[in-house]
Design a protein around this motif. Structure first.
Motif, PDB file in Angstrom:
ATOM      1  N   MET A   1       0.810  -1.216   0.000  1.00 49.83           N
ATOM      2  CA  MET A   1       0.000   0.000   0.000  1.00 49.83           C
ATOM      3  C   MET A   1       0.846   1.269   0.000  1.00 49.83           C
ATOM      4  O   MET A   1       0.404   2.318  -0.469  1.00 49.83           O
ATOM      5  N   SER A   2       2.065   1.184   0.535  1.00 54.34           N
ATOM      6  CA  SER A   2       2.933   2.364   0.574  1.00 54.34           C
ATOM      7  C   SER A   2       3.771   2.512  -0.685  1.00 54.34           C
ATOM      8  O   SER A   2       4.582   3.441  -0.791  1.00 54.34           O
ATOM      9  N   GLY A   3       3.596   1.596  -1.645  1.00 58.06           N
ATOM     10  CA  GLY A   3       4.335   1.695  -2.888  1.00 58.06           C
ATOM     11  C   GLY A   3       5.746   1.157  -2.831  1.00 58.06           C
ATOM     12  O   GLY A   3       6.526   1.325  -3.782  1.00 58.06           O
ATOM     13  N   GLN A   4       6.097   0.488  -1.716  1.00 62.22           N
ATOM     14  CA  GLN A   4       7.463  -0.043  -1.594  1.00 62.22           C
ATOM     15  C   GLN A   4       7.616  -1.401  -2.263  1.00 62.22           C
ATOM     16  O   GLN A   4       8.726  -1.814  -2.589  1.00 62.22           O
ATOM     17  N   LEU A   5       6.495  -2.111  -2.469  1.00 62.67           N
ATOM     18  CA  LEU A   5       6.534  -3.434  -3.090  1.00 62.67           C
ATOM     19  C   LEU A   5       6.359  -3.283  -4.600  1.00 62.67           C
ATOM     20  O   LEU A   5       5.497  -2.534  -5.064  1.00 62.67           O
ATOM     21  N   TYR A   6       7.174  -3.978  -5.365  1.00 61.47           N
ATOM     22  CA  TYR A   6       7.010  -3.935  -6.819  1.00 61.47           C
ATOM     23  C   TYR A   6       7.442  -5.253  -7.434  1.00 61.47           C
ATOM     24  O   TYR A   6       8.223  -6.002  -6.853  1.00 61.47           O
ATOM     25  N   ARG A   7       6.906  -5.507  -8.620  1.00 57.42           N
ATOM     26  CA  ARG A   7       7.317  -6.681  -9.382  1.00 57.42           C
ATOM     27  C   ARG A   7       8.393  -6.253 -10.376  1.00 57.42           C
ATOM     28  O   ARG A   7       8.218  -5.293 -11.121  1.00 57.42           O
ATOM     29  N   GLY A   8       9.494  -6.942 -10.346  1.00 61.82           N
ATOM     30  CA  GLY A   8      10.587  -6.590 -11.231  1.00 61.82           C
ATOM     31  C   GLY A   8      11.270  -7.820 -11.764  1.00 61.82           C
ATOM     32  O   GLY A   8      10.980  -8.951 -11.366  1.00 61.82           O
ATOM     33  N   SER A   9      12.155  -7.578 -12.703  1.00 59.93           N
ATOM     34  CA  SER A   9      12.924  -8.671 -13.283  1.00 59.93           C
ATOM     35  C   SER A   9      14.389  -8.386 -13.040  1.00 59.93           C
ATOM     36  O   SER A   9      14.954  -7.439 -13.596  1.00 59.93           O
TER      37      SER A   9
ATOM     38  N   GLN B   1      10.340 -11.384 -10.117  1.00 59.10           N
ATOM     39  CA  GLN B   1      10.206 -11.587  -8.682  1.00 59.10           C
ATOM     40  C   GLN B   1       9.565 -10.348  -8.065  1.00 59.10           C
ATOM     41  O   GLN B   1       9.412  -9.306  -8.718  1.00 59.10           O
ATOM     42  N   TRP B   2       9.221 -10.489  -6.786  1.00 61.80           N
ATOM     43  CA  TRP B   2       8.666  -9.361  -6.036  1.00 61.80           C
ATOM     44  C   TRP B   2       9.755  -8.788  -5.140  1.00 61.80           C
ATOM     45  O   TRP B   2      10.450  -9.516  -4.435  1.00 61.80           O
ATOM     46  N   PHE B   3       9.885  -7.471  -5.192  1.00 62.26           N
ATOM     47  CA  PHE B   3      10.949  -6.769  -4.491  1.00 62.26           C
ATOM     48  C   PHE B   3      10.381  -5.653  -3.622  1.00 62.26           C
ATOM     49  O   PHE B   3       9.273  -5.155  -3.862  1.00 62.26           O
ATOM     50  N   VAL B   4      11.188  -5.237  -2.656  1.00 65.61           N
ATOM     51  CA  VAL B   4      10.946  -4.007  -1.907  1.00 65.61           C
ATOM     52  C   VAL B   4      12.054  -3.031  -2.263  1.00 65.61           C
ATOM     53  O   VAL B   4      13.238  -3.378  -2.225  1.00 65.61           O
ATOM     54  N   HIS B   5      11.658  -1.811  -2.620  1.00 66.06           N
ATOM     55  CA  HIS B   5      12.640  -0.777  -2.958  1.00 66.06           C
ATOM     56  C   HIS B   5      13.527  -0.438  -1.759  1.00 66.06           C
ATOM     57  O   HIS B   5      13.036  -0.239  -0.649  1.00 66.06           O
ATOM     58  N   MET B   6      14.794  -0.340  -1.991  1.00 68.66           N
ATOM     59  CA  MET B   6      15.707   0.144  -0.950  1.00 68.66           C
ATOM     60  C   MET B   6      15.891   1.653  -1.023  1.00 68.66           C
ATOM     61  O   MET B   6      16.166   2.305  -0.016  1.00 68.66           O
ATOM     62  N   ASP B   7      15.726   2.231  -2.215  1.00 66.44           N
ATOM     63  CA  ASP B   7      16.100   3.642  -2.397  1.00 66.44           C
ATOM     64  C   ASP B   7      14.959   4.518  -2.882  1.00 66.44           C
ATOM     65  O   ASP B   7      15.180   5.647  -3.309  1.00 66.44           O
ATOM     66  N   LYS B   8      13.738   4.033  -2.811  1.00 66.90           N
ATOM     67  CA  LYS B   8      12.602   4.851  -3.198  1.00 66.90           C
ATOM     68  C   LYS B   8      12.254   5.818  -2.079  1.00 66.90           C
ATOM     69  O   LYS B   8      12.175   5.429  -0.903  1.00 66.90           O
ATOM     70  N   GLU B   9      12.034   7.080  -2.421  1.00 67.22           N
ATOM     71  CA  GLU B   9      11.673   8.091  -1.419  1.00 67.22           C
ATOM     72  C   GLU B   9      10.291   7.754  -0.860  1.00 67.22           C
ATOM     73  O   GLU B   9       9.351   7.433  -1.603  1.00 67.22           O
ATOM     74  N   LEU B  10      10.169   7.796   0.465  1.00 66.22           N
ATOM     75  CA  LEU B  10       8.971   7.284   1.132  1.00 66.22           C
ATOM     76  C   LEU B  10       8.002   8.378   1.580  1.00 66.22           C
ATOM     77  O   LEU B  10       7.134   8.133   2.414  1.00 66.22           O
ATOM     78  N   GLY B  11       8.176   9.579   1.055  1.00 65.45           N
ATOM     79  CA  GLY B  11       7.228  10.637   1.368  1.00 65.45           C
ATOM     80  C   GLY B  11       7.644  11.524   2.515  1.00 65.45           C
ATOM     81  O   GLY B  11       6.993  12.543   2.786  1.00 65.45           O
ATOM     82  N   ASP B  12       8.694  11.137   3.223  1.00 68.67           N
ATOM     83  CA  ASP B  12       9.163  11.964   4.340  1.00 68.67           C
ATOM     84  C   ASP B  12      10.643  12.317   4.187  1.00 68.67           C
ATOM     85  O   ASP B  12      11.314  12.662   5.156  1.00 68.67           O
ATOM     86  N   GLY B  13      11.130  12.199   2.952  1.00 65.88           N
ATOM     87  CA  GLY B  13      12.530  12.528   2.700  1.00 65.88           C
ATOM     88  C   GLY B  13      13.487  11.392   2.987  1.00 65.88           C
ATOM     89  O   GLY B  13      14.704  11.556   2.872  1.00 65.88           O
ATOM     90  N   THR B  14      12.942  10.237   3.382  1.00 66.98           N
ATOM     91  CA  THR B  14      13.793   9.086   3.694  1.00 66.98           C
ATOM     92  C   THR B  14      13.560   7.975   2.684  1.00 66.98           C
ATOM     93  O   THR B  14      12.579   7.989   1.943  1.00 66.98           O
TER      94      THR B  14
END
Length: 980
Positions: A183-191, A464-477
């Motif tokens: 829901m926070s946009g941190q999960l994505y499907r990637g190759s 595969q399904w991934f979680v972003h390590m470097d995506k901005e999370l809305g609070d500058g982090t």
């Protein structure tokens, strides 16, 4: 008339130790009885009731896998946790330990599959929820077994209500945590290229692999330069148009996936020409080749070539180059250009200075490819990443000439048993046929293997399904920045753990969450063909409610998609994801459904403690999960322990026959012996264990037990009387001072989780200061003095204090022995573990007295050294037969012993202290200057009761064969009706 003394049995008039506490511990028999007693009395529940209202201290248990008997690593880990929780419980906290188990994933699924194979069953023909049920039953069995084994170690915790990742509530909460990322946009499907186990048919995380020696084929491959993307007027690169860029790789099978060559702007390169060749294949005279300068000589020697350097290459000359693929034309494929790209990962340590780049088969290859994607697109180079190898290790249609179009079928990298397939040979043969092989060889090196199947893995590009390590999370982090900040705010024991975990977080790629398995919590999301995730809170709530009631099996039940998407008119748009979550996500979420959901715990935990491998495992996944959903780590302190090696420092293995099995140690010697090893070893580093080390601990334990036994025997005569501190003899006040010092060592040691320091201090104190000094000196007073003797009462009072402190201080470390001792001393008590560490008054501290007695003991050491020689020579049998002359010429030592009865301290019947120069043959010790001893036999008669030689034996007519002191004691005993 008095009773004639010759009829008295003087041994019955002495306060000799009396106790039922046995000298021989019999721990293998006694400990199970104590465990049964703790369970019958529900010690865990009593600890909670007793601690009600105290501040919580929470050590959150890292879950072991429920798939076999515990090993020595488990024993070390659980004992350390138990010592910590018990020590805080006995220091004013409600220290609640809740054990947990990791129940999902390959360790268990693999066991069920092995059973299937043994029975000739096919997993794929069994309904998935039936298979999952068998996995659940398997886990339930081993949870019960391990729980009993942990409790046999002395571990006390909520074993009636542990946390299990397969509990329905836990599965619902794990799914809920996953949905937070979605829901926070941190999960994505990637190759991306991930480590893939062909044997187990699933992606693996770094924490699921281990590195072993492996022999690889190595090849040097020529890539023909075909064009230069440069200014048409620039003539500098024209002489490169008929040259070859040479790469080196240990994975020939990845050549079909090659899409680029990486180089380093920091390396100097040159253009070389072959002048002579002595090989069966490869370059011939006149061929021009590009190498890193420092690697050229070694490479040409490998190919048996002579060469000359034509010129240096400027760094800017490489980037414009484009090569042809060395397999161009094979199977009608490989027609695409192969660009040269700068890469920070390229070194000149080995190879050629150029790195073959297959973005579908390596993380660094992928990163370089993606970092240059815009530039490549501008150069009209297709940036799509091929899928050259399938989940079974076979080449696909994206590897022309090696895939389904190959006569005889596709080549294979690794087979179902983890053995090398024919892929390397097929690729090498094709390169030779194309005259693109520069050289070949073999290399033994460390290569990743699955830690479950123990078979090599491959890197392959898969969705595969991934979680972003470097995506901005809305609070500058970002997740990475949050995790790094949390690491800085966490205490690490030892401190090096912080550096290690930080380095891993700094460098790690996006977190791959998906596994292609059956037993676990599913990635319970719906996705469309563009990879967009359905974000619908109503659907999410429906999923979590079903998991709470039915477990994660609800996701795999027939009609699940329609059930969860009920009411939506776009159901056809969405596909139900059937991958399951990496089990590290399960364990990384335990803080949510254990620390947060249990009212008897708290979030965050005070401590996480695991082996050092968990920097890339549980510490890591817990950190990322919590930082992604809560913005901070779920722990305040991280403690790591090393691994247990054999006595020679080798890794334990069944094949070497050097394993130490905790169950065997407990059956033979007892759990407290194993626990003593744990608390006396430097557990922060790798430790050693074997029979010799165990024997050393058995010997140390025996000394501890005998000291406790003597105290118990002596305290059988304790009537609880107290002597004011000011009226106590100096020796008793010295012991109380030492308790103040030890109290600080113990409390600081427990705070710092430095059990070795505590135990070493207590062992030394009990063996050296108590058994060999204080108790030895005080035995005469304790056994022989009259009931009214202040000296005897003070000594009993001090022994009482010593016992209470020592037994409670050691109870967290040696819980069985200290329980046994405590109940022997206090039969009405429920348990020593319900006690608190005694308060040690600061008024007992007396540094001046301690310094004085340090000097007194120096003088004593010289006296006992002199008497030991006489004893060895059989001049005397006991020190009581001596009355030495002691020459003390050192003024400080002389002042220290001025008002001290050195005969009492040295346990002699008499002593003469002189300050004149000693004779030349007097006994001395090199490290004690100014003290010399001349042996002299004691005069007088031997007291029949105390065995001291005195001049007043017979001075009391009622007791003609004892000293005046002993006669007075006997008279008191008679008056009290205690004379035997």
């Amino acid at each position: 008339m008095s009773e004639p003394s010759e009829k008295l049995d003087y041994s019955k008039t002495l306060y000799l130790p009396q106790t039922n506490f046995p000298m021989r511990a019999g721990l293998p028999q006694k400990e199970p009885e104590i465990v049964a007693r703790w369970q019958e009395m529900d010690l865990y529940r009593k600890l909670r009731e007793d601690a009600k209202g105290r501040p919580l201290f929470v050590l959150h248990d890292g879950p072991p896998y429920a798939n076999g008997n515990i090993h020595i690593g488990h024993a070390l880990n659980k004992v350390l946790k138990d010592v910590i929780t018990r020590s805080f419980q006995m220091r004013g906290y409600d220290s609640n330990y809740v054990p947990g188990w990791d129940c999902h994933g390959l360790p268990i699924e693999w066991k069920i599959e092995e059973q299937y194979r043994a029975k000739g069953k096919n997993k794929d023909e069994v309904p998935i929820n039936e298979f999952r049920r068998e996995c659940r039953e398997f886990a339930e069995h081993w949870i019960k077994v391990q729980a009993e084994e942990f409790q046999r170690l002395g571990v006390v915790g909520d074993f009636k209500n542990p946390y299990l990742t397969m509990d329905y509530h836990a599965e619902a909460r794990i799914a809920g945590e996953l949905l937070k990322f979605a829901m926070s946009g941190q999960l994505y499907r990637g190759s991306k290229p991930v480590m893939w186990s062909v044997v187990e048919r699933t992606a693996l995380a770094e924490a699921e692999v281990e590195y072993h020696d492996y022999e690889s084929d190595t090849i040097w491959v020529k890539f023909p330069v075909r064009s230069a993307h440069h200014d048409p007027d620039d003539k500098s690169v024209h002489d490169l148009m008929d040259a070859y860029v040479v790469i080196w790789t240990t994975t020939p099978w990845t050549i079909p996936g090659n899409r680029a060559i990486s180089y380093s702007p920091r390396i100097t390169y040159g253009l070389y020409e072959v002048t002579a060749a002595e090989n069966d294949f490869g370059p011939q005279p006149g061929e021009k080749l590009i190498f890193a300068d420092v690697l050229a000589e070694e490479s040409f020697a490998k190919a048996k070539l002579q060469y000359r350097k034509l010129r240096d290459l400027e760094p800017g000359e490489l980037f414009p180059l484009t090569c042809s693929h060395p397999l161009k034309g094979l199977g009608g494929g490989y027609e695409f250009p192969v660009p040269l790209l700068p890469g920070d990962h390229v070194t000149d340590d080995a190879g050629t200075g150029f790195v073959h780049t297959a973005p579908g088969h390596g993380r660094e290859d992928f990163d370089v490819w993606m970092e240059n994607a815009r530039e490549l697109q501008e150069r009209r180079i297709d940036t799509a990443i091929p899928f050259t190898v399938d989940d079974a290790g076979f080449f696909t249609k994206d590897a022309p000439g090696f895939g389904p179009d190959r006569p005889g079928g596709p080549a294979r990298v690794i087979d179902d048993k983890g053995k090398k397939g024919d892929a390397n040979k097929a690729v090498i043969d094709a390169l030779i046929e194309k005259n693109m092989l520069f050289a070949r060889g073999r290399l033994k090196h460390q290569y990743p293997h699955s830690w479950r199947s123990k078979k090599p893995v491959i890197f392959r590009n898969t969705p595969q399904w991934f979680v972003h390590m470097d995506k901005e999370l809305g609070d500058g982090t970002t997740l990475r920045s949050r995790a790094l900040k949390a690491i800085d705010e966490t205490r690490f024991v030892p401190a090096a753990g912080q550096t290690r975990l930080r380095a891993m977080i700094e460098e790690r790629p996006d977190w791959v969450l998906s596994r292609q398995r059956a037993w676990g919590v599913p990635i319970c999301v719906f996705v469309d063909e563009d990879g967009e995730i359905l974000k619908d809170e109503v659907v999410n709530a429906r999923i979590l409610d079903a998991f709470e009631k039915e477990g994660a099996d609800a996701w795999f039940a027939e009609g699940a998609k329609e059930r969860f998407l009920e009411g939506r008119d776009d159901q056809d748009r969405w596909t139900q994801v059937k991958d399951i979550l990496d089990v590290w996500f399960d364990s990384g979420s335990t803080h949510a459904f254990t620390l947060e959901d249990r009212p008897d715990l708290k979030w965050p935990a005070d401590v996480y403690l695991e082996g050092s491998d968990q920097h890339r495992g549980w510490f890591h996944s817990s950190l990322l999960e919590s930082c992604g959903t809560r913005g901070r780590a779920p722990y305040d302190t991280v403690i790591t322990h090393g691994f247990t090696m054999d006595e020679e420092g080798r890794k334990m293995s069944k094949s070497l026959g050097n394993t130490v099995v905790p169950q065997d140690v407990m059956a033979k010697s007892g759990a407290d012996i194993l626990r003593l090893w744990v608390v006396t070893t430097d557990y922060w580093e790798d430790q050693r264990l074997g029979q010799n080390i165990l024997q050393t601990n058995i010997d140390a334990y025996r000394k501890l037990r005998n000291t406790i036994r003597w105290m118990l025997g002596t305290l059988a005569h304790d009537e609880g009387e107290n002597v004011p501190l000011a009226e106590m003899p100096e020796l008793e006040r010295l012991m109380l001072h030492r308790l103040v010092e030890l109290d600080q060592v113990v409390r600081k040691g427990y705070d710092n989780f430095d059990f070795k320091r505590i135990m070493r201090a207590l062992i030394d104190f009990m063996v050296v200061e108590l058994s060999a000094f204080y108790f030895d000196v005080r035995k005469d007073a304790l056994y022989c003095d009259a009931p009214s003797s202040i000296r005897r009462k003070a000594a009993l009072q001090v022994v009482r204090q010593l016992f209470d402190c020592l037994v409670t201080w050691m109870a967290p470390m040696l819980p069985f022995t200290m329980e046994e001792a405590w109940l022997e001393r206090y039969p009405q008590a429920e348990s020593v573990h319900l006690a608190q560490f005694p308060e040690v008054p600061s008024a007992w501290r007396d540094e001046t007295l301690a310094e004085k007695w340090r000097k007194v003991r120096q003088v004593r050491r010289v006296i006992t050294g002199a008497l030991e020689i006489e004893r060895k020579e059989k001049t005397i049998g006991s020190s009581l037969e001596a009355a030495p002359v002691v020459h003390v010429t050192d003024p400080d030592l002389k002042e220290a012993i001025r008002d001290v009865d050195m005969a009492e301290v040295a346990i002699t019947s008499g002593i003469e202290i002189r300050d004149d120069a000693p004779p030349a043959d007097a006994f001395t010790l090199e490290d004690v200057k100014g003290v010399a001893v001349v042996f002299r036999r004691a005069s007088g008669k031997k007291c029949a009761r105390s065995w001291r030689y005195t001049e007043d034996v017979g001075s009391d007519p009622d007791f003609p064969d004892v000293s005046a002191r002993d006669a007075a004691a006997l008279r008191e005993l008679r008056a009290l009706g205690r004379l035997g």
